[in-house]
Design a protein around this motif. Structure first.
Motif, PDB file in Angstrom:
ATOM      1  N   ALA A  24       6.679   0.665 -11.209  1.00 22.04           N
ATOM      2  CA  ALA A  24       5.365   0.882 -11.811  1.00 22.04           C
ATOM      3  C   ALA A  24       4.267   0.700 -10.771  1.00 22.04           C
ATOM      4  O   ALA A  24       3.340   1.501 -10.678  1.00 22.04           O
ATOM      5  CB  ALA A  24       5.156  -0.082 -12.971  1.00 22.04           C
ATOM      6  N   MET A  25       4.406  -0.359  -9.959  1.00 21.40           N
ATOM      7  CA  MET A  25       3.394  -0.602  -8.935  1.00 21.40           C
ATOM      8  C   MET A  25       3.349   0.537  -7.931  1.00 21.40           C
ATOM      9  O   MET A  25       2.285   0.909  -7.434  1.00 21.40           O
ATOM     10  CB  MET A  25       3.665  -1.922  -8.216  1.00 21.40           C
ATOM     11  N   VAL A  28       1.401   3.345  -9.552  1.00 26.18           N
ATOM     12  CA  VAL A  28      -0.031   3.034  -9.606  1.00 26.18           C
ATOM     13  C   VAL A  28      -0.654   3.201  -8.221  1.00 26.18           C
ATOM     14  O   VAL A  28      -1.702   3.829  -8.056  1.00 26.18           O
ATOM     15  CB  VAL A  28      -0.237   1.594 -10.122  1.00 26.18           C
ATOM     16  N   SER A  29       0.049   2.664  -7.202  1.00 26.12           N
ATOM     17  CA  SER A  29      -0.486   2.773  -5.853  1.00 26.12           C
ATOM     18  C   SER A  29      -0.577   4.222  -5.419  1.00 26.12           C
ATOM     19  O   SER A  29      -1.523   4.610  -4.731  1.00 26.12           O
ATOM     20  CB  SER A  29       0.396   2.029  -4.862  1.00 26.12           C
ATOM     21  N   ALA A  31      -1.154   6.815  -7.253  1.00 29.87           N
ATOM     22  CA  ALA A  31      -2.333   7.429  -7.862  1.00 29.87           C
ATOM     23  C   ALA A  31      -3.604   6.951  -7.179  1.00 29.87           C
ATOM     24  O   ALA A  31      -4.496   7.745  -6.862  1.00 29.87           O
ATOM     25  CB  ALA A  31      -2.378   7.098  -9.353  1.00 29.87           C
ATOM     26  N   LYS A  32      -3.663   5.611  -6.927  1.00 31.53           N
ATOM     27  CA  LYS A  32      -4.848   5.073  -6.275  1.00 31.53           C
ATOM     28  C   LYS A  32      -4.984   5.610  -4.866  1.00 31.53           C
ATOM     29  O   LYS A  32      -6.083   5.869  -4.391  1.00 31.53           O
ATOM     30  CB  LYS A  32      -4.753   3.546  -6.228  1.00 31.53           C
ATOM     31  N   GLU A 157     -11.941  -1.581  -6.156  1.00 32.15           N
ATOM     32  CA  GLU A 157     -10.837  -0.764  -5.659  1.00 32.15           C
ATOM     33  C   GLU A 157     -11.368   0.540  -5.079  1.00 32.15           C
ATOM     34  O   GLU A 157     -10.799   1.116  -4.173  1.00 32.15           O
ATOM     35  CB  GLU A 157      -9.885  -0.444  -6.809  1.00 32.15           C
ATOM     36  N   HIS A 269      -3.547   1.235   0.115  1.00 33.92           N
ATOM     37  CA  HIS A 269      -2.793   1.759  -1.020  1.00 33.92           C
ATOM     38  C   HIS A 269      -1.520   2.458  -0.565  1.00 33.92           C
ATOM     39  O   HIS A 269      -0.480   2.333  -1.208  1.00 33.92           O
ATOM     40  CB  HIS A 269      -3.660   2.708  -1.833  1.00 33.92           C
TER      41      HIS A 269
END
Lengths: 317, 142
Positions: A24-25, A28-29, A31-32, A157, A269
């Motif tokens: 999951a991380m 998320v990373s 996408a960021k 962020e 990221h």
């Protein structure tokens, strides 16, 4: 048959949970990262245009502007950009390591480079202070025994231009009050998802030599436009050169700082994404080998049971 | 020969096109740039920029401070702090921002000079946004 299948099963379950989190991380990373990279890349165009105009202007004459003034260095400020959070691989470690290397040769670090062979030597004993951006940057000052001027750890962020203004105002103010003679920033340049390099860039005083070096690093977005640079002497300046410098130079400091922060964010990221990807892969490997051990243990238990039953039956006959 | 025109902000390229002419607010007043304009570097003022496209239509852009460079071969680069196309402006938000800034300005004796200047710049910027935004609304929504 010493290993109990139950213990192995519990272990597999916990590794699976960890893998879910790292996976999951990672996403998320990713996408960021995409957003941060877009932001960093779109700032590069503005930054390189500003730099180009300024390097043109610098050719007209060396105007007497406080932010361009090169004084022999007695005190130097190092701005270190790190992350606010951990779990991003060697991102922070690289920044800290690079700072350590740079700080070993203070004389070299605090020179003013005007051209490739002309330099202003610093005073014999240079004091270096650190201004940190991101929580982890405090470590740099601590490890190298330097004074920490300030830490900005409230950056979001997705930093906006306005977020950076307080930092650049503070830096410019410190320079104008002659507290520091040279201000440089250590940041992580975003090359690609896999390649990030820690770099140092001089922020103040603004020097033509450094501008040209920075321009070379930035990808040329409109290379054709400067093939035949128009002689700057033919330019009109409205209202006058001084007002223009007054507008451009503070912006240049801001935009350079903004750009380095965005580059670092993009690098952070992507470093985190790669780290989490590695962690997920390691978890998969671990689940594989644990499953193998689990099956072996199960098999052994069954074999043992059968031999026990067979043994029992044989004893009855 | 059309003008190669770009508006660049710290957040990226807002607008890039070949255009016929453009009117730009500078600190010395409005200037209009046609093809083969003399090379110029000047300082932007918050206000409204009118971009006349080659096909005859115009686009209004609200810009706040910054600077511009005109190169000899009809290239115009606008380096604005912010730039918004008329249709992107959220009028009610702009009006709220203006109101807030004006209220803050009323307590001027408590403010440092820097804050005062910042607020004034902010008010100028919001006024320009409201102007451009409401003009667009009049033309397109009625």
């Amino acid at each position: 048959m010493a290993v109990s299948t139950k213990a192995i099963n519990a272990r597999i379950k916990s590794v699976k949970n960890t893998k879910k989190i790292t996976k999951a991380m990672e996403m998320v990373s990713a996408a960021k990262m995409r957003r941060a990279v877009d932001a960093a890349l779109s700032t590069r165009m503005y930054a390189s245009l500003c730099l180009e105009i300024l390097s043109h202007l610098a050719r007209v004459d060396e105007p007497n502007f406080p932010l361009l003034e090169k004084r022999p260095v007695k005190n130097m400020l190092l701005i270190a950009i790190s992350s606010n959070r951990g779990l991003c691989g060697s991102f922070n470690a690289n920044v800290i390591k690079r700072c350590g290397v740079l700080l070993q040769d203070k004389q070299n670090l605090s020179k003013h480079r005007i051209t490739n062979d002309f330099e202003i030597e610093p005073e014999s004993d240079v004091k270096i202070d650190v201004l940190g951006i991101g929580k982890k940057s405090a470590l740099i000052a601590k490890r190298n025994g330097l004074d920490l001027v300030a830490v900005f750890d409230k950056l979001s962020e997705k930093p906006t231009y306005e977020d950076v203004l307080p930092i650049s105002n503070m830096v410019v103010d410190l320079f104008l009050k002659k507290k520091y003679e040279k201000i440089a920033v250590v940041y992580t340049h975003f090359g690609s998802t896999l390649v990030q390099t820690v770099k140092i860039r001089q922020l103040l005083p603004i020097s033509e030599h450094d501008l040209e070096k920075t321009l070379q690093q930035l990808p040329k977005e409109m290379d054709e436009s400067y093939k035949d640079p128009f002689p700057i002497e033919n330019y009109l300046f409205e209202p006058d050169l001084e007002t223009i410098l007054n507008t451009i130079i503070p912006r240049l400091v801001e935009v350079q700082l903004f750009e380095t922060i965005l580059e670092s964010a993009a690098s952070e990221h992507s470093a985190r994404m790669v780290a989490m990807k590695n962690a997920s892969e390691a978890a998969s490997d671990m689940i594989g080998s644990l499953t193998l051990t689990f099956n072996k243990a199960r098999q052994a238990a069954i074999t043992q049971e059968i031999s026990e039953i067979a043994g029992g039956a044989a004893a009855l006959e | 020969m059309p003008i190669d025109f770009k508006i660049v902000t710290p957040y990226g390229v807002t607008y890039s096109d070949e255009i016929e002419k453009v009117s730009i607010p500078t600190t010395n007043g409005m200037i209009t740039v046609c093809e083969r304009h003399a090379p110029l570097i000047s300082v932007l003022q918050s206000g409204e920029m009118n971009v006349h496209k080659v096909d005859g239509s115009t686009i209004n852009v609200a810009v706040s401070g910054g600077f511009l460079e005109i190169q000899s071969d009809s290239r115009v680069y606008i380096m604005a702090d912010t730039a918004e196309r008329a249709e992107e402006i959220d009028l009610s938000r702009a009006q709220d921002a203006l109101k807030r800034a004006e209220e803050l300005l009323k307590n001027e004796d408590k403010l440092a000079d820097v804050d005062f200047a910042l607020l004034q710049a902010k008010i100028e910027k919001e006024l320009a946004r409201i102007h451009v935004g409401s003009k667009y609304r009049e033309v397109h929504l009625n």
